[in-house]
Design a protein around this motif. Structure first.
Motif, short mmCIF file in Angstrom:
data_model
loop_
_atom_site.label_atom_id
_atom_site.label_comp_id
_atom_site.label_asym_id
_atom_site.label_seq_id
_atom_site.Cartn_x
_atom_site.Cartn_y
_atom_site.Cartn_z
N GLU A 130 -4.08 -4.92 9.43
CA GLU A 130 -5.19 -4.49 10.28
C GLU A 130 -5.51 -5.58 11.32
OE1 GLU A 130 -8.26 -2.58 7.88
OE2 GLU A 130 -9.67 -3.09 9.49
N ARG A 131 -5.55 -6.85 10.79
CA ARG A 131 -5.82 -7.98 11.69
C ARG A 131 -4.75 -8.08 12.79
NH1 ARG A 131 -6.98 -11.92 7.11
NH2 ARG A 131 -9.18 -11.55 6.70
N LEU A 132 -3.49 -7.91 12.35
CA LEU A 132 -2.37 -8.00 13.29
C LEU A 132 -2.48 -6.91 14.37
CD1 LEU A 132 0.30 -9.61 13.71
CD2 LEU A 132 1.45 -7.74 12.51
N THR A 133 -2.85 -5.72 13.92
CA THR A 133 -2.99 -4.60 14.86
C THR A 133 -4.09 -4.93 15.88
OG1 THR A 133 -2.47 -3.18 13.01
CG2 THR A 133 -3.28 -2.07 14.98
N ILE A 134 -5.23 -5.43 15.35
CA ILE A 134 -6.35 -5.75 16.25
C ILE A 134 -5.95 -6.87 17.22
CG2 ILE A 134 -8.71 -6.71 16.33
CD1 ILE A 134 -9.12 -5.25 13.56
N ALA A 135 -5.28 -7.90 16.64
CA ALA A 135 -4.87 -9.03 17.48
C ALA A 135 -3.90 -8.59 18.56
CB ALA A 135 -4.22 -10.10 16.60
N TYR A 141 3.23 -1.22 0.01
CA TYR A 141 1.94 -1.66 0.57
C TYR A 141 1.29 -0.54 1.37
CZ TYR A 141 3.42 -6.19 -1.06
OH TYR A 141 3.83 -7.21 -1.87
N THR A 142 0.88 0.45 0.62
CA THR A 142 0.23 1.59 1.29
C THR A 142 -1.10 1.86 0.61
OG1 THR A 142 1.26 3.13 -0.22
CG2 THR A 142 2.46 2.68 1.82
N LYS A 143 -1.92 2.60 1.31
CA LYS A 143 -3.24 2.95 0.76
C LYS A 143 -3.08 3.88 -0.44
CE LYS A 143 -6.08 2.23 4.77
NZ LYS A 143 -6.87 2.82 5.86
N THR A 144 -2.05 4.74 -0.36
CA THR A 144 -1.80 5.68 -1.46
C THR A 144 -1.43 4.89 -2.72
OG1 THR A 144 -0.78 7.03 0.24
CG2 THR A 144 -0.54 7.80 -2.03
N GLU A 145 -0.59 3.88 -2.54
CA GLU A 145 -0.17 3.07 -3.69
C GLU A 145 -1.37 2.32 -4.26
OE1 GLU A 145 2.38 3.08 -5.45
OE2 GLU A 145 2.16 1.24 -6.61
N ARG A 146 -2.24 1.83 -3.37
CA ARG A 146 -3.42 1.12 -3.85
C ARG A 146 -4.31 2.06 -4.68
NH1 ARG A 146 -7.39 -1.98 0.23
NH2 ARG A 146 -7.76 0.15 0.90
N ALA A 147 -4.42 3.28 -4.19
CA ALA A 147 -5.23 4.26 -4.92
C ALA A 147 -4.61 4.56 -6.29
CB ALA A 147 -5.34 5.54 -4.10
N ARG A 148 -3.28 4.62 -6.29
CA ARG A 148 -2.57 4.89 -7.56
C ARG A 148 -2.77 3.74 -8.55
NH1 ARG A 148 2.32 4.89 -10.36
NH2 ARG A 148 3.07 3.06 -9.26
N GLN A 149 -2.67 2.51 -8.04
CA GLN A 149 -2.85 1.34 -8.90
C GLN A 149 -4.29 1.26 -9.40
OE1 GLN A 149 -0.67 -0.71 -10.14
NE2 GLN A 149 1.11 -0.01 -8.97
N LEU A 158 -3.17 -7.22 -9.81
CA LEU A 158 -2.38 -7.99 -8.84
C LEU A 158 -1.90 -7.10 -7.69
CD1 LEU A 158 -1.15 -10.84 -8.37
CD2 LEU A 158 0.92 -10.01 -9.50
N ALA A 159 -1.42 -5.93 -8.08
CA ALA A 159 -0.92 -5.01 -7.05
C ALA A 159 -2.04 -4.62 -6.10
CB ALA A 159 -0.34 -3.77 -7.73
N ILE A 160 -3.22 -4.32 -6.66
CA ILE A 160 -4.37 -3.93 -5.81
C ILE A 160 -4.71 -5.07 -4.86
CG2 ILE A 160 -6.85 -3.38 -5.88
CD1 ILE A 160 -6.19 -1.96 -8.64
N ARG A 161 -4.73 -6.30 -5.41
CA ARG A 161 -5.08 -7.46 -4.59
C ARG A 161 -4.05 -7.66 -3.47
NH1 ARG A 161 -4.05 -12.77 -5.17
NH2 ARG A 161 -3.20 -12.51 -7.24
N LYS A 162 -2.78 -7.60 -3.85
CA LYS A 162 -1.71 -7.84 -2.86
C LYS A 162 -1.71 -6.75 -1.78
CE LYS A 162 1.76 -10.70 -5.03
NZ LYS A 162 3.16 -10.77 -5.42
N ILE A 163 -1.86 -5.49 -2.21
CA ILE A 163 -1.87 -4.39 -1.24
C ILE A 163 -3.06 -4.57 -0.30
CG2 ILE A 163 -2.10 -1.87 -0.96
CD1 ILE A 163 -0.63 -1.65 -3.71
N GLY A 164 -4.21 -4.95 -0.93
CA GLY A 164 -5.43 -5.16 -0.14
C GLY A 164 -5.22 -6.22 0.93
N GLN A 165 -4.60 -7.33 0.49
CA GLN A 165 -4.35 -8.44 1.43
C GLN A 165 -3.42 -7.99 2.55
OE1 GLN A 165 -2.86 -11.55 -1.04
NE2 GLN A 165 -4.89 -12.41 -1.44
N LYS A 166 -2.34 -7.29 2.13
CA LYS A 166 -1.33 -6.86 3.11
C LYS A 166 -1.96 -5.89 4.11
CE LYS A 166 3.10 -6.39 4.39
NZ LYS A 166 2.93 -5.62 5.59
N LEU A 167 -2.77 -4.97 3.57
CA LEU A 167 -3.39 -3.98 4.47
C LEU A 167 -4.35 -4.68 5.45
CD1 LEU A 167 -4.06 -0.97 2.05
CD2 LEU A 167 -2.29 -1.15 3.81
N GLN A 168 -5.06 -5.68 4.90
CA GLN A 168 -6.00 -6.44 5.74
C GLN A 168 -5.25 -7.21 6.84
OE1 GLN A 168 -8.36 -9.18 3.46
NE2 GLN A 168 -10.24 -8.10 3.98
#
Lengths: 202, 162
Positions: free
Chosen positions: A182-187, A8-16, A169-179
């Motif tokens: 991000e929310r957790l970090t902000i919270a 679940y990384t941005k690099t992996e999302r870019a690769r997918q 699916l991978a892009i969607r899941k990574i996107g959700q996880k990253l989101q």
């Protein structure tokens, strides 16, 4: 996708995303190739049918006189045999196949005392053997094209059923996880900030 | 020679041969002198051997040979054949009809040759040639011919059929 671990990384999302882009570009090409191979196979099958009709036509045309071929004085199979079928390599729908060129015959010289019908029989046999040789070459072409078609179909299925859906699916899941991250970090930051503020007031 | 000719069955172009070539040869060997039998052996409608001792037969066989050669040449050169003896009418029709026409013509020529030559060597030689002609004519068979064609053109399929 089940059982495949996703990073679940941005690099992996870019690769997918890259995999998805390439796959979506390749799929129509393979689909076109599949159509082209199917059309070519059908055309060749039609040609085989035409040649078979031609052979039958020649046989029927010769039927009124084939009785002469049982001539007790002549053994016609001694007069003609196939030495070699000559072909050339060509590219059909991206596949290298052998195209019929001609048949090289062994024809025994005809003597003065050879009955005249032998000349006609040799002509007929040459014609029929040439047509049959062409059919054999076309059948071999179909075999090779069918092998290629199976391969292309497998690729189409791979792209349609595995690569594209998996990448999506991978892009969607990574996107959700990253989101979520991000929310957790902000919270967390907000909680920390609120806690500090509360500590200050006290 | 008299005994031989009287012991042989009569031949007709339109009827199956009443005697085989081998039976005829066996009979002839018994009845003919070795010189005459040697001449008989060298007389052959297929091989068109032109040195058979009887001038009229030699001449016929020689002419057939030359005419067949001319027909072939004419075909290659895409022109009408100019045959010496063989009538052009005999060359009409499909290969089977043409072969039978030629053989029927040969039969008639042989009949002309043997006319008035009763109980002679000529009659014996002509009998052999006529027997060869009729034996050959009756070997033409539609089913067998089709099998022969199939064996050359499609040997694999022919084996399967068997």
């Amino acid at each position: 996708m089940a059982g495949i671990k996703i990073k679940y990384t941005k690099t992996e999302r870019a690769r997918q995303k890259k995999i998805l882009k390439v796959s979506e570009r390749m799929l129509p090409l393979f689909e076109a190739m599949e159509k082209s191979l199917m059309a070519t196979i059908n055309t060749i099958a039609e040609r085989i049918e035409q040649i078979r009709e031609e052979i039958e036509k020649n046989r029927i045309a010769a039927e009124p006189w084939t009785a002469v071929m049982s001539d007790s004085l002549v053994n016609i199979d001694e007069f003609i045999s196939v030495n070699k079928i000559i072909t050339k390599t060509i590219d059909v729908a991206g596949v290298r196949v052998q195209q019929y060129v001609k048949v090289d015959f062994n024809v025994m010289p005809i003597n003065e005392d050879t009955p005249l019908w032998v000349d006609d029989a040799i002509e007929l046999m040459q014609e029929q053997l040439q047509l049959l040789a062409e059919i054999e070459c076309l059948k071999e072409q179909i075999e090779l094209l069918e092998e290629e078609l199976l391969d292309v179909r497998a690729r189409v299925k791979l792209f349609e059923n595995r690569r594209i859906p998996n990448a999506k699916l991978a892009i969607r899941k990574i996107g959700q996880k990253l989101q979520d991250d991000e929310r957790l970090t902000i919270a967390t930051a907000k909680v920390v900030k609120t806690s500090k503020l509360l500590e200050g007031k006290l | 020679m008299v005994y031989l000719m009287t012991s042989l069955p009569s031949l007709s172009f339109d009827q199956a041969p009443p005697i085989s070539i081998n039976e005829f040869n066996d009979e002839a060997k018994k009845q003919l002198s070795s010189r005459h039998f040697k001449l008989l052996q060298s007389t052959d409608i297929q091989k068109l051997e032109t040195n058979v001792g009887v001038k009229s037969i030699s001449s016929l066989l020689k002419d057939i040979k030359e005419d067949l050669s001319e027909v072939r040449k004419a075909k290659v050169q895409n022109r009408q054949a100019k045959t010496e003896r063989l009538p052009n009418a005999a060359l009409r029709g499909n290969p089977l009809e043409r072969e039978l026409n030629i053989m029927r013509w040969q039969w008639q020529e042989l009949q002309d040759i043997e006319a008035g030559k009763t109980f002679s060597l000529t009659e014996v030689l002509v009998y052999k040639l006529k027997l060869q002609l009729v034996t050959r004519a009756f070997s033409f068979d539609e089913k067998q011919g089709a099998k022969v064609l199939a064996s050359v053109v499609n040997p694999g399929k022919n084996k399967e059929d068997k």
